[in-house]
Design a protein around this motif. Structure first.
Motif, PDB file in Angstrom:
ATOM      1  N   GLN A   1     -13.335  30.263 -67.786  1.00 15.61           N
ATOM      2  CA  GLN A   1     -12.173  30.787 -68.502  1.00 15.61           C
ATOM      3  C   GLN A   1     -11.153  29.673 -68.707  1.00 15.61           C
ATOM      4  N   ALA A   2     -10.675  29.507 -69.952  1.00 15.16           N
ATOM      5  CA  ALA A   2      -9.704  28.453 -70.267  1.00 15.16           C
ATOM      6  C   ALA A   2      -8.305  29.028 -70.479  1.00 15.16           C
ATOM      7  N   LEU A   3      -8.189  30.248 -70.998  1.00 17.32           N
ATOM      8  CA  LEU A   3      -6.883  30.868 -71.236  1.00 17.32           C
ATOM      9  C   LEU A   3      -6.832  32.223 -70.528  1.00 17.32           C
TER      10      LEU A   3
ATOM     11  N   ASN B   1      -3.124  17.493 -69.406  1.00 16.32           N
ATOM     12  CA  ASN B   1      -4.532  17.526 -69.823  1.00 16.32           C
ATOM     13  C   ASN B   1      -5.220  18.721 -69.205  1.00 16.32           C
ATOM     14  N   GLY B   2      -5.962  19.441 -70.047  1.00 17.02           N
ATOM     15  CA  GLY B   2      -6.740  20.553 -69.512  1.00 17.02           C
ATOM     16  C   GLY B   2      -5.936  21.833 -69.331  1.00 17.02           C
ATOM     17  N   ALA B   3      -4.670  21.850 -69.762  1.00 13.88           N
ATOM     18  CA  ALA B   3      -3.830  23.043 -69.596  1.00 13.88           C
ATOM     19  C   ALA B   3      -4.252  24.174 -70.523  1.00 13.88           C
ATOM     20  N   GLY B   4      -4.992  23.827 -71.579  1.00 11.62           N
ATOM     21  CA  GLY B   4      -5.482  24.868 -72.485  1.00 11.62           C
ATOM     22  C   GLY B   4      -4.894  24.822 -73.882  1.00 11.62           C
ATOM     23  N   LYS B   5      -4.186  23.749 -74.197  1.00 15.34           N
ATOM     24  CA  LYS B   5      -3.504  23.657 -75.495  1.00 15.34           C
ATOM     25  C   LYS B   5      -4.507  23.651 -76.654  1.00 15.34           C
ATOM     26  N   SER B   6      -5.525  22.806 -76.548  1.00 18.90           N
ATOM     27  CA  SER B   6      -6.530  22.750 -77.627  1.00 18.90           C
ATOM     28  C   SER B   6      -7.309  24.060 -77.698  1.00 18.90           C
ATOM     29  N   SER B   7      -7.618  24.610 -76.545  1.00 20.43           N
ATOM     30  CA  SER B   7      -8.343  25.891 -76.535  1.00 20.43           C
ATOM     31  C   SER B   7      -7.525  26.962 -77.243  1.00 20.43           C
ATOM     32  N   PHE B   8      -6.208  26.904 -77.077  1.00 21.96           N
ATOM     33  CA  PHE B   8      -5.338  27.875 -77.742  1.00 21.96           C
ATOM     34  C   PHE B   8      -5.447  27.716 -79.268  1.00 21.96           C
TER      35      PHE B   8
ATOM     36  N   GLU C   1       1.493  18.904 -78.369  1.00 20.71           N
ATOM     37  CA  GLU C   1       1.973  17.524 -78.207  1.00 20.71           C
ATOM     38  C   GLU C   1       2.029  17.152 -76.730  1.00 20.71           C
ATOM     39  N   GLN C   2       1.411  16.028 -76.381  1.00 16.77           N
ATOM     40  CA  GLN C   2       1.507  15.505 -75.007  1.00 16.77           C
ATOM     41  C   GLN C   2       2.835  14.797 -74.787  1.00 16.77           C
ATOM     42  N   ASP C   3       3.374  14.265 -75.884  1.00 17.83           N
ATOM     43  CA  ASP C   3       4.620  13.506 -75.809  1.00 17.83           C
ATOM     44  C   ASP C   3       5.788  14.496 -75.790  1.00 17.83           C
TER      45      ASP C   3
HETATM   46  P1  ATP Z   1      -6.193  17.965 -73.535  1.00 17.33           P
HETATM   47  O1  ATP Z   1      -4.792  17.502 -73.716  1.00 17.33           O
HETATM   48  O2  ATP Z   1      -6.963  17.142 -72.558  1.00 17.33           O
HETATM   49  O3  ATP Z   1      -6.929  18.219 -74.815  1.00 17.33           O
HETATM   50  P2  ATP Z   1      -5.749  20.774 -73.347  1.00 17.33           P
HETATM   51  O4  ATP Z   1      -4.459  21.273 -72.795  1.00 17.33           O
HETATM   52  O5  ATP Z   1      -5.902  20.792 -74.816  1.00 17.33           O
HETATM   53  O6  ATP Z   1      -6.042  19.350 -72.778  1.00 17.33           O
HETATM   54  P3  ATP Z   1      -8.214  22.209 -73.282  1.00 17.33           P
HETATM   55  O7  ATP Z   1      -8.964  21.114 -73.946  1.00 17.33           O
HETATM   56  O8  ATP Z   1      -7.888  23.421 -74.045  1.00 17.33           O
HETATM   57  O9  ATP Z   1      -6.865  21.647 -72.656  1.00 17.33           O
HETATM   58  O10 ATP Z   1      -8.995  22.608 -71.959  1.00 17.33           O
HETATM   59  C1  ATP Z   1      -8.693  23.773 -71.186  1.00 17.33           C
HETATM   60  C2  ATP Z   1      -9.805  24.027 -70.179  1.00 17.33           C
HETATM   61  O11 ATP Z   1     -11.001  24.370 -70.862  1.00 17.33           O
HETATM   62  C3  ATP Z   1     -10.137  22.819 -69.321  1.00 17.33           C
HETATM   63  O12 ATP Z   1     -10.416  23.275 -68.031  1.00 17.33           O
HETATM   64  C4  ATP Z   1     -11.357  22.237 -69.974  1.00 17.33           C
HETATM   65  O13 ATP Z   1     -12.177  21.598 -69.047  1.00 17.33           O
HETATM   66  C5  ATP Z   1     -12.045  23.488 -70.514  1.00 17.33           C
HETATM   67  N1  ATP Z   1     -12.821  23.191 -71.734  1.00 17.33           N
HETATM   68  C6  ATP Z   1     -12.351  22.687 -72.885  1.00 17.33           C
HETATM   69  N2  ATP Z   1     -13.334  22.551 -73.811  1.00 17.33           N
HETATM   70  C7  ATP Z   1     -14.463  23.001 -73.209  1.00 17.33           C
HETATM   71  C8  ATP Z   1     -15.837  23.137 -73.617  1.00 17.33           C
HETATM   72  N3  ATP Z   1     -16.224  22.804 -74.852  1.00 17.33           N
HETATM   73  N4  ATP Z   1     -16.707  23.632 -72.715  1.00 17.33           N
HETATM   74  C9  ATP Z   1     -16.316  23.986 -71.478  1.00 17.33           C
HETATM   75  N5  ATP Z   1     -15.066  23.889 -71.024  1.00 17.33           N
HETATM   76  C10 ATP Z   1     -14.141  23.405 -71.862  1.00 17.33           C
END
Ligand code: ATP
Length: 233
Positions: free
Chosen positions: A18-20, A39-46, A191-193
């Motif tokens: 689970q990412a979100l 990093n990994g907080a879930g921003k891209s997943s969102f 944005e990371q910045d």
């Molecule tokens: P970043 O700044 O590194 O891109 P982020 O805030 O965008 O970080 P995400 O990339 O959304 O974070 O990742 C959120 C969680 O989902 C993390 O635990 C990551 O390991 C996991 N995750 C992201 N992409 C995948 C994937 N394709 N398969 C499995 N887990 C993933």
């Protein structure tokens, strides 16, 4: 006022992971909202959940009053959400201009066309016949933004515009933002910045481990609140 774009208890999964974990989010028409977080907080997943790249329940995402969660990405673009993906992702075999034109295939009418984009980023006019990948990182980012604008979105979703770019280039990219929003386009900036995020947005959300750890007006949130929300200390 009903939000233009919103999520309600949004959860997202990669297989079993689970990412979100229940994101409640709102964006009003014409608003610029930033999403920050480690990093990994879930921003891209969102952003991927908003654009159909990660499948989520239909009701978890609403855009202009309709439930759009999990629709095919092309359908979501046609409805008016445009994504500038992390890492630009240009088509390597295509020229700058061909990359830009790929964005227009959604066939949405609106103010953005090649001429307007070349006014916004004049360097792209000069380089229009070059392969997209022969450009500098900043120029590639301009192409990625331009490609998304060519679909004439109502909401522009930007994933880490500043990633890997020098501060002066980041400034140049962000100088274009007021001209993009001038006609009422709403923007979500991942944005990371933190400084840039706070300066460029009206409101911000901080994500931590897949949850919203802070939200507020960008001018009002303090450094301490942000570092607490960012790192959970
Ligand atoms: P970043 O700044 O590194 O891109 P982020 O805030 O965008 O970080 P995400 O990339 O959304 O974070 O990742 C959120 C969680 O989902 C993390 O635990 C990551 O390991 C996991 N995750 C992201 N992409 C995948 C994937 N394709 N398969 C499995 N887990 C993933």
């Amino acid at each position: 006022m009903a939000a233009l774009l919103s999520t309600h208890g949004l959860q997202a999964f990669y297989g079993d992971a689970q990412a979100l974990f229940g994101i409640d989010f709102e964006l009003q028409a014409g608003e610029v909202v930033a999403i920050i977080g480690a990093n990994g907080a879930g921003k891209s997943s969102f952003l991927k959940s908003l654009t159909g790249l990660v499948k989520v329940p239909r009701d978890a995402v609403r855009f202009k009053g309709e439930a759009i969660g999990g629709l095919p990405p092309g359908e979501i673009v046609r409805r008016g959400l445009g994504l500038v993906p992390e890492g630009r992702r240009l088509f390597p075999s295509l020229s700058v201009e061909e990359n830009l034109l790929m964005g227009a295939t959604a066939g949405r009418p609106g103010p953005w066309n090649l001429r307007r984009l070349y006014e916004l980023f004049p360097i792209l006019l000069e380089k229009r016949r070059n392969p997209g990948t022969a450009l500098s990182g900043g120029q590639q980012q301009m192409v990625a933004i331009g490609r998304a604008l060519m679909s004439n979105p109502e909401v522009l979703l930007c994933d880490e515009l500043s990633l890997g770019l020098a501060p002066i280039v980041i400034q140049e990219i962000y100088r274009a933002l007021p001209r993009i929003t001038a006609e009422g386009m709403a923007v979500v900036l991942v944005e990371q910045d933190v400084h840039t995020a706070q300066r460029m947005s009206q409101r911000l959300y901080c994500f931590q481990e897949g949850r919203v750890s802070l939200q507020g007006e960008s001018v009002r949130v303090t450094r301490e609140q942000i570092s607490r929300a960012y790192f959970g200390v």
